[in-house]
Design a protein around this motif. Structure first.
Motif, mmCIF file in Angstrom:
data_model
loop_
_atom_site.group_PDB
_atom_site.id
_atom_site.type_symbol
_atom_site.label_atom_id
_atom_site.label_comp_id
_atom_site.label_asym_id
_atom_site.label_seq_id
_atom_site.Cartn_x
_atom_site.Cartn_y
_atom_site.Cartn_z
ATOM 1 N N ASP A 54 0.859 -1.185 0.000
ATOM 2 C CA ASP A 54 0.000 0.000 0.000
ATOM 3 C C ASP A 54 0.894 1.234 0.000
ATOM 4 O O ASP A 54 1.671 1.452 0.933
ATOM 5 C CB ASP A 54 -0.895 -0.023 1.238
ATOM 6 N N LEU A 55 0.790 2.063 -1.045
ATOM 7 C CA LEU A 55 1.655 3.231 -1.152
ATOM 8 C C LEU A 55 1.412 4.238 -0.035
ATOM 9 O O LEU A 55 2.253 5.103 0.205
ATOM 10 C CB LEU A 55 1.462 3.908 -2.511
ATOM 11 N N VAL A 61 5.934 -0.164 1.682
ATOM 12 C CA VAL A 61 6.713 0.117 0.473
ATOM 13 C C VAL A 61 8.162 -0.308 0.667
ATOM 14 O O VAL A 61 8.766 -0.951 -0.197
ATOM 15 C CB VAL A 61 6.622 1.611 0.114
ATOM 16 N N GLU A 62 8.716 0.021 1.800
ATOM 17 C CA GLU A 62 10.113 -0.332 2.079
ATOM 18 C C GLU A 62 10.315 -1.840 2.117
ATOM 19 O O GLU A 62 11.370 -2.353 1.729
ATOM 20 C CB GLU A 62 10.549 0.296 3.396
ATOM 21 N N ALA A 63 9.279 -2.561 2.540
ATOM 22 C CA ALA A 63 9.395 -4.008 2.713
ATOM 23 C C ALA A 63 9.509 -4.762 1.391
ATOM 24 O O ALA A 63 9.897 -5.941 1.385
ATOM 25 C CB ALA A 63 8.200 -4.541 3.503
ATOM 26 N N VAL A 64 9.196 -4.115 0.268
ATOM 27 C CA VAL A 64 9.289 -4.833 -1.012
ATOM 28 C C VAL A 64 10.736 -4.942 -1.489
ATOM 29 O O VAL A 64 11.007 -5.622 -2.485
ATOM 30 C CB VAL A 64 8.433 -4.155 -2.117
ATOM 31 N N ALA A 65 11.655 -4.308 -0.802
ATOM 32 C CA ALA A 65 13.063 -4.305 -1.245
ATOM 33 C C ALA A 65 13.587 -5.712 -1.500
ATOM 34 O O ALA A 65 14.278 -5.952 -2.497
ATOM 35 C CB ALA A 65 13.928 -3.588 -0.205
ATOM 36 N N PRO A 106 7.026 7.409 -3.608
ATOM 37 C CA PRO A 106 8.058 7.394 -4.654
ATOM 38 C C PRO A 106 9.470 7.537 -4.108
ATOM 39 O O PRO A 106 10.407 6.914 -4.632
ATOM 40 C CB PRO A 106 7.677 8.591 -5.538
ATOM 41 N N ALA A 107 9.635 8.337 -3.046
ATOM 42 C CA ALA A 107 10.967 8.506 -2.468
ATOM 43 C C ALA A 107 11.463 7.199 -1.857
ATOM 44 O O ALA A 107 12.613 6.785 -2.084
ATOM 45 C CB ALA A 107 10.941 9.609 -1.410
ATOM 46 N N VAL A 108 10.614 6.537 -1.092
ATOM 47 C CA VAL A 108 11.011 5.292 -0.442
ATOM 48 C C VAL A 108 11.245 4.193 -1.472
ATOM 49 O O VAL A 108 12.246 3.465 -1.420
ATOM 50 C CB VAL A 108 9.940 4.863 0.586
ATOM 51 N N LEU A 109 10.326 4.075 -2.437
ATOM 52 C CA LEU A 109 10.454 3.019 -3.439
ATOM 53 C C LEU A 109 11.696 3.228 -4.304
ATOM 54 O O LEU A 109 12.398 2.265 -4.636
ATOM 55 C CB LEU A 109 9.196 2.969 -4.307
#
Length: 226
Positions: A54-55, A61-65, A106-109
């Motif tokens: 969820d954006l 978002v960070e966890a998708v790394a 967008p910054a985190v992704l």
């Protein structure tokens, strides 16, 4: 074969872009805000990889790394949210939601995707808005988020030049998307999709940016309806 990370593939510009990239044989990694939405995207775009994040939730978002590929030829930030209203009545929650989705996500992704983008000397595309160039009455929160997105892109461009990562901001004017229909409803105006830019036109411009030869970069691209 190129690999692209894309948000906003569920509708509008992002949906057209996703279809075009898959049609030409590229690989896609998409983000969906929920398991239900991920199911829909997998049904519509079965050749794409769909991750759930969820954006509006920076931690998600960070966890998708850990799920991203080792190389990314691009990251295209096409997702966004909008709520209009005067500064005198916009709630804190409305401000936070737009800032979270439109600039913080967008910054985190981008940060977590940078190792893969650097490895491929890839391109980051931020789909901004005409509201990222000029703020009008009722548009304060949305415009503030898009001004912030512009600043993010400008800083990133300067920082990543030495790593070969190109950064482009695209500023579409009013485009015939579900978001534009919502804007018209909030403005109390009748919506005529034929009056505005076709999402395919913007998607085509983004494809041009992604396919640009290595000897050049497009830093900013403004697209306006006739």
């Amino acid at each position: 074969m190129a690999t692209h990370l894309l948000t906003g593939a569920g509708s509008g510009i992002g949906a057209v872009l996703a279809e075009r990239l898959l049609e030409r044989g590229d690989e896609l990694v998409l983000l969906a805000r929920s398991s239900e939405r991920a199911h829909d995207l997998r049904s519509d775009l079965p050749d794409a990889t769909v991750l759930v994040a969820d954006l509006a939730d920076p931690a998600a978002v960070e966890a998708v790394a850990s799920q991203l590929p080792d190389r990314l030829d691009s990251a295209v930030h096409a997702a966004g949210t909008v709520e209009l209203g005067p500064v005198s009545s916009l709630s804190t929650e409305v401000w936070q939601a737009q800032l979270a989705v439109n600039v913080l996500a967008p910054a985190v992704l981008t940060r977590v995707a940078l190792p893969a983008l650097r490895a491929a000397r890839g391109t980051v595309v931020f789909v901004n808005s005409g509201a990222g160039l000029a703020a009008h009455p009722q548009w304060s929160a949305y415009a503030a988020s898009k001004f912030g997105l512009r600043a993010l892109a400008d800083s990133l461009r300067a920082e990543e030049q030495e790593h070969g990562v190109r950064v482009t901001t695209v500023y579409p004017g009013r485009t015939s998307t579900p978001m534009q229909q919502k804007v018209h409803q909030q403005e109390g105006r009748e919506y005529d999709a034929t009056a505005w830019i076709d999402p395919a036109t913007v998607a085509g411009a983004i494809l041009h940016v992604l396919d640009l030869p290595e000897d050049a970069t497009i830093s900013d691209l403004t697209i306006r309806p006739r």
